[in-house]
Design a protein around this motif. Structure first.
Motif, PDB file in Angstrom:
ATOM      1  N   MET A 120       0.847  -1.184   0.000  1.00 37.09           N
ATOM      2  CA  MET A 120       0.000   0.000   0.000  1.00 37.09           C
ATOM      3  C   MET A 120       0.893   1.249   0.000  1.00 37.09           C
ATOM      4  O   MET A 120       1.828   1.337   0.782  1.00 37.09           O
ATOM      5  CB  MET A 120      -0.879  -0.057   1.256  1.00 37.09           C
ATOM      6  CG  MET A 120      -1.942   0.959   1.303  1.00 37.09           C
ATOM      7  SD  MET A 120      -3.255   0.473   0.174  1.00 37.09           S
ATOM      8  CE  MET A 120      -4.421   1.691   0.539  1.00 37.09           C
ATOM      9  N   PRO A 121       0.616   2.188  -0.886  1.00 34.93           N
ATOM     10  CA  PRO A 121       1.429   3.416  -0.920  1.00 34.93           C
ATOM     11  C   PRO A 121       1.341   4.167   0.397  1.00 34.93           C
ATOM     12  O   PRO A 121       0.340   4.087   1.117  1.00 34.93           O
ATOM     13  CB  PRO A 121       0.788   4.234  -2.036  1.00 34.93           C
ATOM     14  CG  PRO A 121      -0.133   3.333  -2.752  1.00 34.93           C
ATOM     15  CD  PRO A 121      -0.451   2.196  -1.851  1.00 34.93           C
ATOM     16  N   ASP A 122       2.409   4.925   0.684  1.00 38.17           N
ATOM     17  CA  ASP A 122       2.433   5.675   1.937  1.00 38.17           C
ATOM     18  C   ASP A 122       3.049   7.063   1.718  1.00 38.17           C
ATOM     19  O   ASP A 122       3.340   7.456   0.590  1.00 38.17           O
ATOM     20  CB  ASP A 122       3.182   4.890   3.023  1.00 38.17           C
ATOM     21  CG  ASP A 122       4.636   4.587   2.656  1.00 38.17           C
ATOM     22  OD1 ASP A 122       5.182   5.219   1.731  1.00 38.17           O
ATOM     23  OD2 ASP A 122       5.239   3.721   3.312  1.00 38.17           O
ATOM     24  N   PHE A 123       3.223   7.776   2.810  1.00 44.66           N
ATOM     25  CA  PHE A 123       3.770   9.138   2.784  1.00 44.66           C
ATOM     26  C   PHE A 123       5.093   9.192   2.027  1.00 44.66           C
ATOM     27  O   PHE A 123       5.309  10.099   1.209  1.00 44.66           O
ATOM     28  CB  PHE A 123       3.958   9.633   4.229  1.00 44.66           C
ATOM     29  CG  PHE A 123       4.673  10.953   4.318  1.00 44.66           C
ATOM     30  CD1 PHE A 123       3.983  12.144   4.131  1.00 44.66           C
ATOM     31  CD2 PHE A 123       6.030  11.004   4.582  1.00 44.66           C
ATOM     32  CE1 PHE A 123       4.636  13.371   4.210  1.00 44.66           C
ATOM     33  CE2 PHE A 123       6.692  12.217   4.657  1.00 44.66           C
ATOM     34  CZ  PHE A 123       5.993  13.402   4.473  1.00 44.66           C
ATOM     35  N   ALA A 124       5.973   8.235   2.300  1.00 46.54           N
ATOM     36  CA  ALA A 124       7.295   8.238   1.663  1.00 46.54           C
ATOM     37  C   ALA A 124       7.171   8.127   0.141  1.00 46.54           C
ATOM     38  O   ALA A 124       7.933   8.761  -0.596  1.00 46.54           O
ATOM     39  CB  ALA A 124       8.154   7.111   2.219  1.00 46.54           C
ATOM     40  N   ASP A 125       6.213   7.323  -0.332  1.00 45.80           N
ATOM     41  CA  ASP A 125       6.013   7.184  -1.774  1.00 45.80           C
ATOM     42  C   ASP A 125       5.571   8.508  -2.396  1.00 45.80           C
ATOM     43  O   ASP A 125       6.100   8.932  -3.429  1.00 45.80           O
ATOM     44  CB  ASP A 125       4.958   6.111  -2.067  1.00 45.80           C
ATOM     45  CG  ASP A 125       5.387   4.726  -1.619  1.00 45.80           C
ATOM     46  OD1 ASP A 125       6.576   4.387  -1.765  1.00 45.80           O
ATOM     47  OD2 ASP A 125       4.522   3.985  -1.120  1.00 45.80           O
ATOM     48  N   ALA A 126       4.594   9.152  -1.783  1.00 50.20           N
ATOM     49  CA  ALA A 126       4.100  10.434  -2.305  1.00 50.20           C
ATOM     50  C   ALA A 126       5.188  11.507  -2.245  1.00 50.20           C
ATOM     51  O   ALA A 126       5.338  12.304  -3.180  1.00 50.20           O
ATOM     52  CB  ALA A 126       2.859  10.879  -1.531  1.00 50.20           C
ATOM     53  N   LYS A 127       5.959  11.504  -1.177  1.00 48.78           N
ATOM     54  CA  LYS A 127       7.045  12.476  -1.041  1.00 48.78           C
ATOM     55  C   LYS A 127       8.096  12.266  -2.132  1.00 48.78           C
ATOM     56  O   LYS A 127       8.585  13.227  -2.733  1.00 48.78           O
ATOM     57  CB  LYS A 127       7.678  12.362   0.343  1.00 48.78           C
ATOM     58  CG  LYS A 127       8.734  13.395   0.614  1.00 48.78           C
ATOM     59  CD  LYS A 127       9.263  13.309   2.032  1.00 48.78           C
ATOM     60  CE  LYS A 127      10.357  14.331   2.241  1.00 48.78           C
ATOM     61  NZ  LYS A 127      10.956  14.229   3.570  1.00 48.78           N
ATOM     62  N   ALA A 128       8.426  11.007  -2.416  1.00 50.99           N
ATOM     63  CA  ALA A 128       9.406  10.699  -3.454  1.00 50.99           C
ATOM     64  C   ALA A 128       8.897  11.125  -4.830  1.00 50.99           C
ATOM     65  O   ALA A 128       9.653  11.644  -5.654  1.00 50.99           O
ATOM     66  CB  ALA A 128       9.740   9.209  -3.435  1.00 50.99           C
ATOM     67  N   ILE A 129       7.614  10.929  -5.081  1.00 52.36           N
ATOM     68  CA  ILE A 129       7.022  11.338  -6.362  1.00 52.36           C
ATOM     69  C   ILE A 129       7.070  12.853  -6.503  1.00 52.36           C
ATOM     70  O   ILE A 129       7.443  13.387  -7.554  1.00 52.36           O
ATOM     71  CB  ILE A 129       5.587  10.791  -6.496  1.00 52.36           C
ATOM     72  CG1 ILE A 129       5.638   9.273  -6.685  1.00 52.36           C
ATOM     73  CG2 ILE A 129       4.835  11.483  -7.637  1.00 52.36           C
ATOM     74  CD1 ILE A 129       4.317   8.580  -6.500  1.00 52.36           C
ATOM     75  N   ASN A 130       6.703  13.570  -5.448  1.00 50.50           N
ATOM     76  CA  ASN A 130       6.757  15.036  -5.490  1.00 50.50           C
ATOM     77  C   ASN A 130       8.193  15.513  -5.719  1.00 50.50           C
ATOM     78  O   ASN A 130       8.427  16.437  -6.512  1.00 50.50           O
ATOM     79  CB  ASN A 130       6.184  15.637  -4.210  1.00 50.50           C
ATOM     80  CG  ASN A 130       6.058  17.138  -4.308  1.00 50.50           C
ATOM     81  OD1 ASN A 130       5.384  17.657  -5.189  1.00 50.50           O
ATOM     82  ND2 ASN A 130       6.730  17.836  -3.407  1.00 50.50           N
ATOM     83  N   SER A 131       9.155  14.883  -5.060  1.00 50.84           N
ATOM     84  CA  SER A 131      10.566  15.254  -5.252  1.00 50.84           C
ATOM     85  C   SER A 131      11.002  15.013  -6.690  1.00 50.84           C
ATOM     86  O   SER A 131      11.721  15.821  -7.277  1.00 50.84           O
ATOM     87  CB  SER A 131      11.460  14.463  -4.303  1.00 50.84           C
ATOM     88  OG  SER A 131      11.214  14.828  -2.978  1.00 50.84           O
ATOM     89  N   ARG A 132      10.547  13.910  -7.242  1.00 48.92           N
ATOM     90  CA  ARG A 132      10.908  13.605  -8.625  1.00 48.92           C
ATOM     91  C   ARG A 132      10.306  14.630  -9.578  1.00 48.92           C
ATOM     92  O   ARG A 132      10.953  15.063 -10.533  1.00 48.92           O
ATOM     93  CB  ARG A 132      10.449  12.196  -8.981  1.00 48.92           C
ATOM     94  CG  ARG A 132      10.868  11.798 -10.364  1.00 48.92           C
ATOM     95  CD  ARG A 132      11.343  10.398 -10.465  1.00 48.92           C
ATOM     96  NE  ARG A 132      11.612  10.065 -11.844  1.00 48.92           N
ATOM     97  CZ  ARG A 132      11.426   8.879 -12.379  1.00 48.92           C
ATOM     98  NH1 ARG A 132      10.977   7.897 -11.627  1.00 48.92           N
ATOM     99  NH2 ARG A 132      11.702   8.658 -13.634  1.00 48.92           N
ATOM    100  N   LEU A 133       9.063  15.040  -9.329  1.00 53.31           N
ATOM    101  CA  LEU A 133       8.451  16.080 -10.159  1.00 53.31           C
ATOM    102  C   LEU A 133       9.215  17.394 -10.038  1.00 53.31           C
ATOM    103  O   LEU A 133       9.365  18.127 -11.022  1.00 53.31           O
ATOM    104  CB  LEU A 133       6.980  16.265  -9.793  1.00 53.31           C
ATOM    105  CG  LEU A 133       6.060  15.180 -10.341  1.00 53.31           C
ATOM    106  CD1 LEU A 133       4.719  15.197  -9.618  1.00 53.31           C
ATOM    107  CD2 LEU A 133       5.873  15.342 -11.846  1.00 53.31           C
ATOM    108  N   ASN A 134       9.729  17.699  -8.847  1.00 54.56           N
ATOM    109  CA  ASN A 134      10.567  18.893  -8.669  1.00 54.56           C
ATOM    110  C   ASN A 134      11.796  18.836  -9.571  1.00 54.56           C
ATOM    111  O   ASN A 134      12.227  19.850 -10.113  1.00 54.56           O
ATOM    112  CB  ASN A 134      11.021  19.029  -7.217  1.00 54.56           C
ATOM    113  CG  ASN A 134       9.951  19.554  -6.308  1.00 54.56           C
ATOM    114  OD1 ASN A 134       9.048  20.273  -6.722  1.00 54.56           O
ATOM    115  ND2 ASN A 134      10.024  19.185  -5.045  1.00 54.56           N
TER     116      ASN A 134
END
Length: 161
Positions: free
Chosen positions: A1-15
């Motif tokens: 199940m996705p979690d905070f760390a996954d969403a944070k990593a995705i946002n960082s990658r978009l940055n």
């Protein structure tokens, strides 16, 4: 199940992948938490699948209230549409690729790497088309990632023919 760390990593990658992701006026006027909602939609859409490529189209966000993010995994294409109030994700199989248009490729006869250029592709799936990279604000690493992805997209096309 996705979690905070996954969403944070995705946002960082978009940055890293789009120069406007961090400083876009879109996010200054969008509802609070829009970046988190976009990253969470992507995390839930891809589940535990590694992201092969991700790009954001911020060109419309400059002049309007709309942006898109496109994500490719080994098996899926995820397209997130966001306006300043709502976000949604459409998920389709990569196996639905029907046509690729190469709009730009590195010039293999260029005398210098800087002159070679980068790849621009339009991928046509059964239900939609996707421009990669999405806009001219893609980072150099994003353009290189797309060039690395191109052989995989050609294999997708060969499998669907």
């Amino acid at each position: 199940m996705p979690d905070f760390a996954d969403a944070k990593a995705i946002n960082s990658r978009l940055n890293q992948e789009n120069r406007l992701w961090t400083d876009s006026a879109f996010f200054e006027t969008a509802e609070k938490g829009t970046k988190g909602e976009i990253a969470s939609l992507i995390a839930h859409s891809v589940n535990d699948s590694p992201i092969a490529y991700i790009c954001a189209d911020m060109s419309e966000a400059l002049d309007s209230d709309y942006l898109t993010v496109t994500v490719l995994t080994d098996d899926l294409v995820v397209m997130v549409d966001a306006d300043k109030h709502n976000c949604s994700a459409a998920i389709i199989p990569r196996s639905s690729l029907r046509k690729l248009e190469l709009h730009q490729v590195p010039n293999l006869l260029a005398s210098a790497i800087d002159e070679a250029g980068s790849v621009k592709v339009v991928a046509y799936y059964e239900e939609t088309q996707v421009s990669l990279p999405s806009d001219d604000n893609a980072s150099q690493s994003n353009r290189e990632s797309l060039q690395d992805l191109l052989p995989s997209l050609l294999k997708d096309l060969a499998r669907t023919s």
